[in-house]
Design a protein around this motif. Structure first.
Motif, short mmCIF file in Angstrom:
data_model
loop_
_atom_site.label_atom_id
_atom_site.label_comp_id
_atom_site.label_asym_id
_atom_site.label_seq_id
_atom_site.Cartn_x
_atom_site.Cartn_y
_atom_site.Cartn_z
N CYS A 174 69.21 62.79 25.20
CA CYS A 174 68.28 63.31 24.20
C CYS A 174 68.87 64.57 23.58
O CYS A 174 69.72 65.24 24.18
N PRO A 175 68.46 64.89 22.35
CA PRO A 175 68.95 66.10 21.71
C PRO A 175 68.37 67.33 22.37
O PRO A 175 67.31 67.27 22.99
N ILE A 176 69.07 68.45 22.24
CA ILE A 176 68.57 69.69 22.84
C ILE A 176 68.63 70.83 21.83
O ILE A 176 69.66 71.12 21.24
N GLY A 177 67.46 71.41 21.60
CA GLY A 177 67.34 72.57 20.73
C GLY A 177 66.69 73.69 21.51
O GLY A 177 67.34 74.48 22.19
N GLY A 178 65.35 73.73 21.49
CA GLY A 178 64.63 74.72 22.27
C GLY A 178 64.53 74.37 23.75
O GLY A 178 64.19 75.21 24.57
N GLY A 179 64.79 73.11 24.10
CA GLY A 179 64.84 72.70 25.49
C GLY A 179 63.61 72.02 26.03
O GLY A 179 63.60 71.56 27.18
N GLY A 180 62.55 71.90 25.23
CA GLY A 180 61.32 71.28 25.72
C GLY A 180 61.47 69.79 25.99
O GLY A 180 61.01 69.30 27.03
N LEU A 181 62.11 69.07 25.08
CA LEU A 181 62.25 67.62 25.25
C LEU A 181 63.14 67.28 26.43
O LEU A 181 62.79 66.44 27.26
N ILE A 182 64.29 67.94 26.52
CA ILE A 182 65.21 67.58 27.60
C ILE A 182 64.66 68.01 28.96
O ILE A 182 64.85 67.31 29.96
N ALA A 183 63.95 69.12 29.02
CA ALA A 183 63.34 69.55 30.29
C ALA A 183 62.27 68.56 30.72
O ALA A 183 62.21 68.16 31.89
N GLY A 184 61.41 68.15 29.78
CA GLY A 184 60.39 67.17 30.10
C GLY A 184 60.99 65.83 30.50
O GLY A 184 60.56 65.20 31.47
#
Length: 316
Positions: A174-184
């Motif tokens: 998954c893409p990572i910017g602020g980190g919310g998606l990849i952390a979840g």
């Protein structure tokens, strides 16, 4: 404490307010990688991206008084639209701080969902300052786009749905910017799969997460000159510990690789994805070229994070 029960409760809580998005595949892309690829298509999600998941989970857990005063956030676009729509769904005000450089289509989306836009300079400091001012003036509750536990847990439900259909995935990108998606994503992969690795994709032009994982502490960017406008934000103290513990690695990609991956999906899969979404596929392609044996006959998930594209400014 983020437990398996907390994650399952989140999935049930937001289910009436979101789409269980389709999972698509492409034989030509499978052949290119040498693996079976399953795309979780959040470009078909409400408001055009996965971010409605975290926004909804956060809003639903506010008190009645907090709901009355509304919510405020800062975002370059997708979380801005998601929070506006989530707020509209339950009838509360949404105050949205957006950088002046945010894509016009994303500003139009916020307005169409009833959000009130406040423009600011395109810096993290300017965004937060303006959001703090609005919160103090209106009593609105600030909801961070990526560094909020309720948001992180909500975003990861896309990976949960993917793993429910393909429980034997070997890897998910998954893409990572602020980190919310990849952390979840990493949380759900950890609890609901015994084997699935989580790998992030990030532009070379905004590679703070890559450097943070290497150094062990949160790094910042001096420049964010990337077409992936949704990935210009930095990691936070709530998502970074999860990333350090559960994310295997982050693969950096060039602007050319992002554009090529975006075009590949448009041409082969006939679906619209935005540049930030293409970063995940670009990272997979690069890593598969460098580590071919690692992907042979493996099952790989890719989170397509969104499809909010300015059609007047396509990169191809």
């Amino acid at each position: 404490m983020i437990s398996k029960e907390v994650l399952l409760n989140c999935c049930q809580r937001i289910q009436p307010f979101i789409h269980n998005t389709p999972i698509l595949s492409s034989k030509s892309i499978d052949q290119k990688i040498g693996a079976s690829i399953f795309f979780k298509c959040e470009n078909f999600q409400r408001a055009g991206s996965y971010k409605i998941r975290g926004a909804t989970n956060a809003i639903l857990q506010l008190s009645q008084e907090q709901k009355y005063n509304g919510v405020v956030t800062h975002s370059s676009g997708n979380f801005a639209q998601a929070l506006s729509l989530a707020a509209q769904s339950i009838g509360i005000p949404a105050h949205i701080v957006m950088p002046s450089s945010a894509p016009h289509i994303k500003k139009e989306g916020v307005l169409s969902y009833g959000g009130k836009i406040y423009e600011c300079a395109p810096t993290v400091e300017a965004r937060q300052k303006k959001a703090n001012e609005i919160a103090a003036k209106t009593g609105a509750t600030f909801i961070h786009p990526s560094n909020e536990t309720e948001v992180i847990i909500g975003q990861g439900t896309a990976a949960y749905e993917l793993l429910q259909v393909h429980p034997d995935l070997d890897i998910v990108f998954c893409p990572i910017g602020g980190g919310g998606l990849i952390a979840g994503t990493a949380l759900y992969a950890n609890y609901f799969s015994n084997t699935c690795m989580v790998i992030g994709g990030e532009p070379f032009e905004a590679d703070d997460a890559y450097r943070s994982l290497k150094s062990g502490s949160i790094e910042s960017n001096t420049t964010v000159n990337t077409i992936a406008d949704g990935l210009k934000t930095t990691l936070g103290d709530k998502n970074f510990p999860i990333i350090k513990k559960h994310v295997s690695k982050i693969v950096r990609v060039t602007e050319g690789e992002i554009i090529d991956a975006m075009r590949l999906v448009w041409e082969r899969m006939k679906i619209i994805i935005e540049p930030s979404s293409a970063v995940a596929l670009a990272a997979l392609i690069r890593d598969a070229q460098e580590n071919k044996d690692m992907y042979k006959n493996r099952k790989v998930g890719v989170i397509i994070s969104g499809g909010n594209v300015d059609l007047d400014n396509l990169p191809f």
